[in-house]
Design a protein around this motif. Structure first.
Motif, PDB file in Angstrom:
ATOM      1  N   MET A  13     -26.034  39.485  30.996  1.00  0.00           N
ATOM      2  CA  MET A  13     -26.788  38.241  30.849  1.00  0.00           C
ATOM      3  C   MET A  13     -26.199  37.328  29.783  1.00  0.00           C
ATOM      4  O   MET A  13     -26.413  36.118  29.786  1.00  0.00           O
ATOM      5  CB  MET A  13     -28.243  38.563  30.493  1.00  0.00           C
ATOM      6  CG  MET A  13     -29.019  39.216  31.617  1.00  0.00           C
ATOM      7  SD  MET A  13     -30.713  39.576  31.138  1.00  0.00           S
ATOM      8  CE  MET A  13     -31.352  37.919  30.909  1.00  0.00           C
ATOM      9  N   GLY A  14     -25.434  37.903  28.863  1.00  0.00           N
ATOM     10  CA  GLY A  14     -24.842  37.101  27.814  1.00  0.00           C
ATOM     11  C   GLY A  14     -25.855  36.762  26.738  1.00  0.00           C
ATOM     12  O   GLY A  14     -26.894  37.400  26.580  1.00  0.00           O
ATOM     13  N   CYS A  15     -25.580  35.732  26.019  1.00  0.00           N
ATOM     14  CA  CYS A  15     -26.456  35.306  24.928  1.00  0.00           C
ATOM     15  C   CYS A  15     -27.594  34.491  25.513  1.00  0.00           C
ATOM     16  O   CYS A  15     -27.433  33.310  25.848  1.00  0.00           O
ATOM     17  CB  CYS A  15     -25.665  34.505  23.897  1.00  0.00           C
ATOM     18  SG  CYS A  15     -26.633  34.040  22.451  1.00  0.00           S
ATOM     19  N   TYR A  16     -28.764  35.113  25.652  1.00  0.00           N
ATOM     20  CA  TYR A  16     -29.883  34.409  26.277  1.00  0.00           C
ATOM     21  C   TYR A  16     -30.430  33.302  25.377  1.00  0.00           C
ATOM     22  O   TYR A  16     -31.128  32.409  25.843  1.00  0.00           O
ATOM     23  CB  TYR A  16     -30.990  35.391  26.645  1.00  0.00           C
ATOM     24  CG  TYR A  16     -31.492  36.247  25.518  1.00  0.00           C
ATOM     25  CD1 TYR A  16     -32.520  35.816  24.696  1.00  0.00           C
ATOM     26  CD2 TYR A  16     -30.945  37.500  25.269  1.00  0.00           C
ATOM     27  CE1 TYR A  16     -32.980  36.593  23.662  1.00  0.00           C
ATOM     28  CE2 TYR A  16     -31.407  38.292  24.224  1.00  0.00           C
ATOM     29  CZ  TYR A  16     -32.426  37.834  23.429  1.00  0.00           C
ATOM     30  OH  TYR A  16     -32.880  38.611  22.398  1.00  0.00           O
ATOM     31  N   VAL A  17     -30.120  33.343  24.089  1.00  0.00           N
ATOM     32  CA  VAL A  17     -30.538  32.246  23.218  1.00  0.00           C
ATOM     33  C   VAL A  17     -29.872  30.949  23.647  1.00  0.00           C
ATOM     34  O   VAL A  17     -30.501  29.878  23.695  1.00  0.00           O
ATOM     35  CB  VAL A  17     -30.204  32.582  21.752  1.00  0.00           C
ATOM     36  CG1 VAL A  17     -30.540  31.407  20.841  1.00  0.00           C
ATOM     37  CG2 VAL A  17     -30.964  33.825  21.307  1.00  0.00           C
ATOM     38  N   GLU A  18     -28.584  31.029  23.989  1.00  0.00           N
ATOM     39  CA  GLU A  18     -27.885  29.842  24.485  1.00  0.00           C
ATOM     40  C   GLU A  18     -28.465  29.380  25.817  1.00  0.00           C
ATOM     41  O   GLU A  18     -28.524  28.173  26.093  1.00  0.00           O
ATOM     42  CB  GLU A  18     -26.392  30.148  24.624  1.00  0.00           C
ATOM     43  CG  GLU A  18     -25.695  30.453  23.314  1.00  0.00           C
ATOM     44  CD  GLU A  18     -25.710  29.259  22.374  1.00  0.00           C
ATOM     45  OE1 GLU A  18     -25.728  28.107  22.866  1.00  0.00           O
ATOM     46  OE2 GLU A  18     -25.709  29.484  21.149  1.00  0.00           O
TER      47      GLU A  18
ATOM     48  N   LEU B 205     -32.464  24.877  28.872  1.00  0.00           N
ATOM     49  CA  LEU B 205     -33.626  24.717  29.753  1.00  0.00           C
ATOM     50  C   LEU B 205     -33.945  23.256  30.039  1.00  0.00           C
ATOM     51  O   LEU B 205     -34.371  22.917  31.146  1.00  0.00           O
ATOM     52  CB  LEU B 205     -34.845  25.403  29.125  1.00  0.00           C
ATOM     53  CG  LEU B 205     -34.962  26.905  29.354  1.00  0.00           C
ATOM     54  CD1 LEU B 205     -36.187  27.459  28.660  1.00  0.00           C
ATOM     55  CD2 LEU B 205     -35.016  27.220  30.840  1.00  0.00           C
ATOM     56  N   TRP B 206     -33.751  22.387  29.051  1.00  0.00           N
ATOM     57  CA  TRP B 206     -34.038  20.979  29.302  1.00  0.00           C
ATOM     58  C   TRP B 206     -33.111  20.418  30.371  1.00  0.00           C
ATOM     59  O   TRP B 206     -33.542  19.631  31.238  1.00  0.00           O
ATOM     60  CB  TRP B 206     -33.905  20.170  28.009  1.00  0.00           C
ATOM     61  CG  TRP B 206     -34.988  20.426  27.008  1.00  0.00           C
ATOM     62  CD1 TRP B 206     -34.858  21.023  25.794  1.00  0.00           C
ATOM     63  CD2 TRP B 206     -36.373  20.100  27.147  1.00  0.00           C
ATOM     64  NE1 TRP B 206     -36.071  21.104  25.161  1.00  0.00           N
ATOM     65  CE2 TRP B 206     -37.030  20.528  25.965  1.00  0.00           C
ATOM     66  CE3 TRP B 206     -37.126  19.488  28.138  1.00  0.00           C
ATOM     67  CZ2 TRP B 206     -38.388  20.365  25.756  1.00  0.00           C
ATOM     68  CZ3 TRP B 206     -38.489  19.316  27.938  1.00  0.00           C
ATOM     69  CH2 TRP B 206     -39.108  19.751  26.766  1.00  0.00           C
ATOM     70  N   GLY B 207     -31.867  20.799  30.350  1.00  0.00           N
ATOM     71  CA  GLY B 207     -30.959  20.374  31.414  1.00  0.00           C
ATOM     72  C   GLY B 207     -31.351  20.947  32.763  1.00  0.00           C
ATOM     73  O   GLY B 207     -31.222  20.281  33.797  1.00  0.00           O
TER      74      GLY B 207
ATOM     75  N   THR C 227     -42.644  23.380  24.466  1.00  0.00           N
ATOM     76  CA  THR C 227     -42.109  24.126  23.332  1.00  0.00           C
ATOM     77  C   THR C 227     -43.097  24.039  22.176  1.00  0.00           C
ATOM     78  O   THR C 227     -44.034  23.235  22.189  1.00  0.00           O
ATOM     79  CB  THR C 227     -40.739  23.568  22.896  1.00  0.00           C
ATOM     80  OG1 THR C 227     -40.906  22.191  22.532  1.00  0.00           O
ATOM     81  CG2 THR C 227     -39.725  23.696  24.012  1.00  0.00           C
ATOM     82  N   CYS C 228     -42.889  24.887  21.193  1.00  0.00           N
ATOM     83  CA  CYS C 228     -43.760  24.880  20.027  1.00  0.00           C
ATOM     84  C   CYS C 228     -42.915  24.960  18.771  1.00  0.00           C
ATOM     85  O   CYS C 228     -41.806  25.505  18.773  1.00  0.00           O
ATOM     86  CB  CYS C 228     -44.760  26.029  20.087  1.00  0.00           C
ATOM     87  SG  CYS C 228     -43.999  27.671  19.986  1.00  0.00           S
ATOM     88  N   THR C 229     -43.443  24.407  17.685  1.00  0.00           N
ATOM     89  CA  THR C 229     -42.755  24.420  16.390  1.00  0.00           C
ATOM     90  C   THR C 229     -43.564  25.195  15.350  1.00  0.00           C
ATOM     91  O   THR C 229     -43.410  24.976  14.150  1.00  0.00           O
ATOM     92  CB  THR C 229     -42.516  22.986  15.899  1.00  0.00           C
ATOM     93  OG1 THR C 229     -43.781  22.299  15.825  1.00  0.00           O
ATOM     94  CG2 THR C 229     -41.584  22.247  16.847  1.00  0.00           C
ATOM     95  N   ASN C 230     -44.427  26.063  15.819  1.00  0.00           N
ATOM     96  CA  ASN C 230     -45.267  26.847  14.914  1.00  0.00           C
ATOM     97  C   ASN C 230     -44.488  28.042  14.378  1.00  0.00           C
ATOM     98  O   ASN C 230     -44.743  29.191  14.711  1.00  0.00           O
ATOM     99  CB  ASN C 230     -46.532  27.305  15.646  1.00  0.00           C
ATOM    100  CG  ASN C 230     -47.528  27.955  14.703  1.00  0.00           C
ATOM    101  OD1 ASN C 230     -47.437  27.798  13.484  1.00  0.00           O
ATOM    102  ND2 ASN C 230     -48.472  28.695  15.269  1.00  0.00           N
ATOM    103  N   ASN C 231     -43.497  27.749  13.558  1.00  0.00           N
ATOM    104  CA  ASN C 231     -42.653  28.791  12.979  1.00  0.00           C
ATOM    105  C   ASN C 231     -42.111  28.282  11.652  1.00  0.00           C
ATOM    106  O   ASN C 231     -42.070  27.067  11.405  1.00  0.00           O
ATOM    107  CB  ASN C 231     -41.514  29.154  13.936  1.00  0.00           C
ATOM    108  CG  ASN C 231     -40.678  27.949  14.323  1.00  0.00           C
ATOM    109  OD1 ASN C 231     -39.773  27.562  13.590  1.00  0.00           O
ATOM    110  ND2 ASN C 231     -40.984  27.335  15.459  1.00  0.00           N
TER     111      ASN C 231
ATOM    112  N   ARG D 259     -43.862  27.690  27.338  1.00  0.00           N
ATOM    113  CA  ARG D 259     -44.260  27.939  28.721  1.00  0.00           C
ATOM    114  C   ARG D 259     -43.494  27.013  29.663  1.00  0.00           C
ATOM    115  O   ARG D 259     -43.013  25.954  29.251  1.00  0.00           O
ATOM    116  CB  ARG D 259     -45.764  27.755  28.894  1.00  0.00           C
ATOM    117  CG  ARG D 259     -46.248  26.337  28.653  1.00  0.00           C
ATOM    118  CD  ARG D 259     -47.751  26.221  28.552  1.00  0.00           C
ATOM    119  NE  ARG D 259     -48.262  26.721  27.283  1.00  0.00           N
ATOM    120  CZ  ARG D 259     -49.515  26.491  26.859  1.00  0.00           C
ATOM    121  NH1 ARG D 259     -50.364  25.804  27.620  1.00  0.00           N
ATOM    122  NH2 ARG D 259     -49.919  26.949  25.700  1.00  0.00           N
ATOM    123  N   LEU D 260     -43.394  27.423  30.901  1.00  0.00           N
ATOM    124  CA  LEU D 260     -42.693  26.647  31.929  1.00  0.00           C
ATOM    125  C   LEU D 260     -43.460  26.770  33.241  1.00  0.00           C
ATOM    126  O   LEU D 260     -43.771  27.877  33.683  1.00  0.00           O
ATOM    127  CB  LEU D 260     -41.255  27.163  32.116  1.00  0.00           C
ATOM    128  CG  LEU D 260     -40.445  26.559  33.258  1.00  0.00           C
ATOM    129  CD1 LEU D 260     -40.188  25.078  33.007  1.00  0.00           C
ATOM    130  CD2 LEU D 260     -39.121  27.294  33.442  1.00  0.00           C
TER     131      LEU D 260
END
Length: 502
Positions: free
Chosen positions: A262-267, A272-274, A292-296, A305-306
């Motif tokens: 799967m590779g680097c799933y963070v990348e 996702l926006w694209g 998306t959320c910025t609660n971090n 969610r999507l």
């Protein structure tokens, strides 16, 4: 004796071996010099070297040679070029330390110059020789693990650092293999090797059969069949490798291979926006929602969610499907965990028709309310006056449907109710009696079925009526929906159909 030697004495042994080799090379150079001087003297006297002079030189070289060290010159010396290398050619048969020809003590290793043979990783069972080179300690340790497992030997690593690695046999034998870093070129070279085992095959448990080895050995099998069961992987280890491994080792091995693929799933999450833009561009009229959320602490945009509902699926359900929707959630079992929410309908032939789906973090009342509201907007459901919803008995989902689609008929899946009922009331006759009650066509028929069910146990009817009967019995269903199902098998079948993907 060999048994009495300490493991750390190997450095002294290696130093002694190096000194012997250095002394042998010195004697070779001295012999070559004496031979050259004798030839030059013979040419000066007679123009050509005499037989007696050459014989005398050979005898002197033989007397000065070290009888304990076998010296073989490089092949380049055949071309007339001087070469003082003490390594034997790569095609020279045998390069391990064989004690059979050693006339000294059995506990001493014979020091033999060895060829720089590169380790061949393509062989099924690794073969080692003295002087064999490895690219790194990791490659050496992987080869030793493969050798031990495929041969059924119990080996133990007694020295392990960046410069040297040593394995010995756990059994009652003198097997040892030691490799260390070469100062000249940085390669990892086998310096000590005694290959003979005096112990039999070990038991089926091998500590070297770790998840990393299982992942490497069955990598091709896992890649060709990503949905392979963990129990199948355990069976393969038992039948092909003759080793017993636990479930966690096989699970970690499979996860490691899939994560590598799967590779680097963070990348991937960053793209996702694209992905959403491409979906909207290629499917006009579709509903694609990415939150998306910025609660971090880092205040970064993390995936929340999507939701996806294609325009073709909207129009297909509105035009050609029955007014009933099954909703359910299932776990995502890959590297990225989460919950997949699905909405599945039925077409005119009572076949499965997927409508919409969403990837969320958890099944909560807030998440289900959001999912039902978006579905209400896409399908123009209003308050659900002409709609039936089938789901399990999750409290958050029940509250969401009651708040958003207050006029919809909410049916509970009879199969989930039976599983709860079966925990106390087991047996084939009781199972048949429950399903006869759930499929009763009218209320008087239900009363007769409940009366028959009461004969199968005291209090059984009271227990089955603890669940609201109007939610799971066909006798209370509306007839204008034109669908009399009492279970949520369509959504469950959809979750099973996409099992490999999720």
């Amino acid at each position: 004796m060999w048994e009495g030697r300490a493991i750390d004495d190997e450095d002294d042994e290696l130093q002694e071996a190096r000194q012997k080799v250095i002394e042998a090379n010195r004697k070779i150079r001295q012999r070559d010099k004496e031979e050259a001087d004798a030839i030059a003297a013979a040419e000066t006297n007679n123009g050509e070297p005499g037989v007696n002079e050459l014989a005398a030189v050979d005898d002197a070289a033989t007397e000065n040679a070290n009888p304990d060290v076998e010296l073989v010159s490089d092949e380049s010396s055949l071309d007339g070029k001087s070469n003082s290398s003490h390594y034997i050619p790569s095609d020279h048969p045998g390069s391990y330390n064989d004690r059979s020809s050693n006339s000294g003590s059995e506990d001493e290793f014979e020091v033999r110059p060895t060829s720089r043979q590169r380790f061949d990783g393509s062989s099924e069972i690794p073969q080692f020789t003295l002087g064999m080179t490895f690219a790194s300690p990791a490659e050496f340790k992987a080869a030793v693990c493969t050798y031990a497992i495929l041969n059924g030997k119990q080996l133990r690593c007694v020295k392990n650092d960046k410069l040297r690695v040593r394995y010995i046999c756990v059994g009652d034998c003198k097997f040892v293999i030691y490799a260390s870093n070469e100062r000249n070129d940085g390669s990892f070279v086998v310096k000590t090797y005694y290959p003979h085992h005096e112990c039999g095959r070990g038991d089926n448990r091998n500590k070297l059969a770790r998840s990393s080895f299982i992942a490497q050995h069955f990598r091709t099998r896992i890649l060709t069949d990503p949905g392979i069961k963990i129990r199948t992987l355990k069976t393969l280890c038992k039948t092909l490798l003759k080793v017993e491994v636990n479930t966690s080792v096989c699970r970690n091995a499979k996860a490691a291979v899939l994560k590598e693929v799967m590779g680097c799933y963070v990348e991937e999450f960053r793209n996702l926006w694209g992905y959403v833009r491409e979906l909207r561009k290629s499917n006009p009229g579709s509903t694609i929602i990415l939150k998306t959320c910025t609660n971090n602490p880092e205040k970064k945009n993390y995936f929340d969610r999507l939701y996806i509902c294609f325009d073709a699926l909207k129009r297909g359900w509105l035009v050609g499907c029955r007014k009933i929707i099954g909703v359910d959630g299932c776990f995502l079992k890959g590297v990225c965990k989460g919950i997949l929410l699905v909405a599945v309908g039925r077409d005119g032939n009572n076949q499965m028709f997927s409508i919409a789906w969403a990837v969320v973090a958890a099944e909560t009342s807030v998440i289900w309310t959001w999912f039902i509201r978006v579905l209400q907007h896409d399908l123009h459901l209003g308050n659900g006056a002409d709609l039936a919803i089938v789901s399990d008995m999750q409290k958050g989902l029940t509250r969401a449907i009651a708040n958003v689609l207050s006029q919809a008929e909410h049916r509970h899946c009879a199969r989930h109710i039976y599983h709860a009922f079966n925990k106390k009331w087991k047996g084939q006759e009781r199972k048949l009696g429950f399903w006869l009650c759930s499929r009763a066509h009218f209320k008087e028929d239900l009363k007769d079925k409940l009366k028959d069910l009461s004969q199968l146990g005291k209090g059984i009817v009271e227990d089955v009526l603890t669940w609201p009967v109007e939610r799971w019995c066909r006798a209370y269903q509306r007839t204008d929906i034109k669908c009399d199902v009492v279970d949520n098998n369509m959504a469950e079948a959809f979750n099973g159909w996409i099992l490999d993907s999720r």
